[in-house]
Scaffold this active site. Structure first.
Site, PDB file in Angstrom:
ATOM      1  N   PRO A  31       0.827  -1.218   0.000  1.00  0.00           N
ATOM      2  CA  PRO A  31       0.000   0.000   0.000  1.00  0.00           C
ATOM      3  C   PRO A  31       0.860   1.267   0.000  1.00  0.00           C
ATOM      4  O   PRO A  31       0.350   2.365  -0.211  1.00  0.00           O
ATOM      5  CB  PRO A  31      -0.841  -0.128   1.269  1.00  0.00           C
ATOM      6  CG  PRO A  31      -0.180  -1.167   2.106  1.00  0.00           C
ATOM      7  CD  PRO A  31       0.604  -2.044   1.186  1.00  0.00           C
ATOM      8  N   GLU A  51       3.488  -7.754   8.953  1.00  0.00           N
ATOM      9  CA  GLU A  51       3.651  -6.296   9.005  1.00  0.00           C
ATOM     10  C   GLU A  51       4.563  -5.777   7.895  1.00  0.00           C
ATOM     11  O   GLU A  51       4.883  -4.602   7.847  1.00  0.00           O
ATOM     12  CB  GLU A  51       4.170  -5.868  10.377  1.00  0.00           C
ATOM     13  CG  GLU A  51       3.190  -6.126  11.504  1.00  0.00           C
ATOM     14  CD  GLU A  51       1.798  -5.526  11.234  1.00  0.00           C
ATOM     15  OE1 GLU A  51       1.712  -4.314  11.006  1.00  0.00           O
ATOM     16  OE2 GLU A  51       0.823  -6.297  11.243  1.00  0.00           O
ATOM     17  N   ARG A  66      -4.422  -8.997 -20.286  1.00  0.00           N
ATOM     18  CA  ARG A  66      -5.407  -8.739 -21.342  1.00  0.00           C
ATOM     19  C   ARG A  66      -4.897  -7.767 -22.390  1.00  0.00           C
ATOM     20  O   ARG A  66      -5.519  -7.566 -23.425  1.00  0.00           O
ATOM     21  CB  ARG A  66      -6.745  -8.290 -20.741  1.00  0.00           C
ATOM     22  CG  ARG A  66      -6.675  -7.062 -19.883  1.00  0.00           C
ATOM     23  CD  ARG A  66      -7.991  -6.833 -19.163  1.00  0.00           C
ATOM     24  NE  ARG A  66      -9.061  -6.521 -20.095  1.00  0.00           N
ATOM     25  CZ  ARG A  66      -9.146  -5.384 -20.791  1.00  0.00           C
ATOM     26  NH1 ARG A  66      -8.222  -4.474 -20.677  1.00  0.00           N
ATOM     27  NH2 ARG A  66     -10.159  -5.178 -21.615  1.00  0.00           N
TER      28      ARG A  66
HETATM   29 CL1  6GU Z   1      -0.263  -3.917  -3.183  1.00  0.00          CL
HETATM   30  N1  6GU Z   1      -0.798  -4.655  -0.689  1.00  0.00           N
HETATM   31  C1  6GU Z   1      -1.497  -4.596   0.447  1.00  0.00           C
HETATM   32  N2  6GU Z   1      -1.163  -5.383   1.463  1.00  0.00           N
HETATM   33  N3  6GU Z   1      -2.521  -3.773   0.626  1.00  0.00           N
HETATM   34  C2  6GU Z   1      -2.837  -2.990  -0.405  1.00  0.00           C
HETATM   35  C3  6GU Z   1      -2.155  -3.006  -1.619  1.00  0.00           C
HETATM   36  C4  6GU Z   1      -1.114  -3.866  -1.730  1.00  0.00           C
HETATM   37  N4  6GU Z   1      -2.722  -2.111  -2.450  1.00  0.00           N
HETATM   38  C5  6GU Z   1      -3.708  -1.583  -1.760  1.00  0.00           C
HETATM   39  N5  6GU Z   1      -3.794  -2.098  -0.537  1.00  0.00           N
END
Ligand code: 6GU
Length: 225
Positions: A89, A116, A154
């Site tokens: 994220p 984590e 795609r």
């Molecule tokens: Cl790539 N990983 C995680 N753990 N949470 C996320 C994400 C990725 N993208 C949005 N939320």
């Protein structure tokens, strides 16, 4: 395109991507998907791949060595150093433009974290791109990797039955797609727009473009700026 997914949940990747259109692309040999279990590269007999964070705090951290070994097992047999996409994220938010860029690669490695996070030192060593699928937190990188593999695949010639459909759909031209209709001509009192029955190709194209603009203005005004 050859995808290599480094993960603690290989069955999730393989089950999720061997169905539907992406599964068919695998059957056709247009793409291949390899899931590498990071646990198989643990540096101990128990298959333990996580430990407590230095400095304290909640949760566990995925250790550097098993991740590095899993990466090396893949990279060693590739013709050139591949891009390594870290699912996090904290990454750049994935877009259609990024999908098109990644689709140019011969090999892509996806690194899926859990717990984590992953020891920063192995990320510094192997990761070329930190990528997120949006501003919310998921429990692991597997779903994001599957989302990206779907979006990238795609765009690869031969993956779709009709290459047109990848050309005109939402985002390819920066606009949302126009509304679609099929039979019957009247459904529960709702009519198909007359223009689509007119057989006038140029007018249909003009109407669809107007609908795309209108829909983008109403639903995603940020895309027009
Ligand atoms: Cl790539 N990983 C995680 N753990 N949470 C996320 C994400 C990725 N993208 C949005 N939320």
């Amino acid at each position: 395109m050859r995808y290599h997914v480094l993960t603690l949940f290989p069955e999730m990747i393989l089950q999720g991507l061997h169905t539907s259109i992406i599964g068919r692309a695998v059957q056709r040999g247009v793409i291949s998907i390899e899931a590498v279990n990071i646990r198989d590269h643990a540096d101990n007999a128990y298959g333990k791949v996580d430990d407590y964070p230095y400095g304290g705090g909640a949760g566990m951290v995925m250790q550097a060595e098993p991740v590095f070994r899993a990466y090396e097992a893949v990279a060693a047999r590739l013709p050139k150093k591949p891009r390594v996409l870290h699912m996090t994220p904290q990454g750049r938010v994935f877009t259609q433009q990024m999908a098109a860029e990644f689709a140019q690669e011969e090999d892509l490695i996806f690194l899926c974290g859990h717990y984590e996070g992953i020891d920063e030192r192995v990320l510094e060593e192997i990761v070329t791109d930190h990528v997120s699928i949006g501003d919310y937190v998921l429990t692991g990188g597997e779903l994001p990797a599957m989302v990206m593999i779907d979006a990238i695949s795609r765009l690869i010639p031969g993956a779709l039955n009709n290459q047109e459909s990848a050309q005109y759909d939402s985002f390819q031209d920066g606009l949302l797609e126009y509304p679609q209709y099929s039979r019957p001509q009247e459904w529960r009192g709702r009519q198909v727009p007359d223009i689509l029955l007119s057989g006038h190709h140029a007018n249909v194209e003009k109407w669809r473009h107007e609908q795309s603009l209108l829909r983008t203005q109403q639903r995603r005004p940020d895309l027009l700026k």
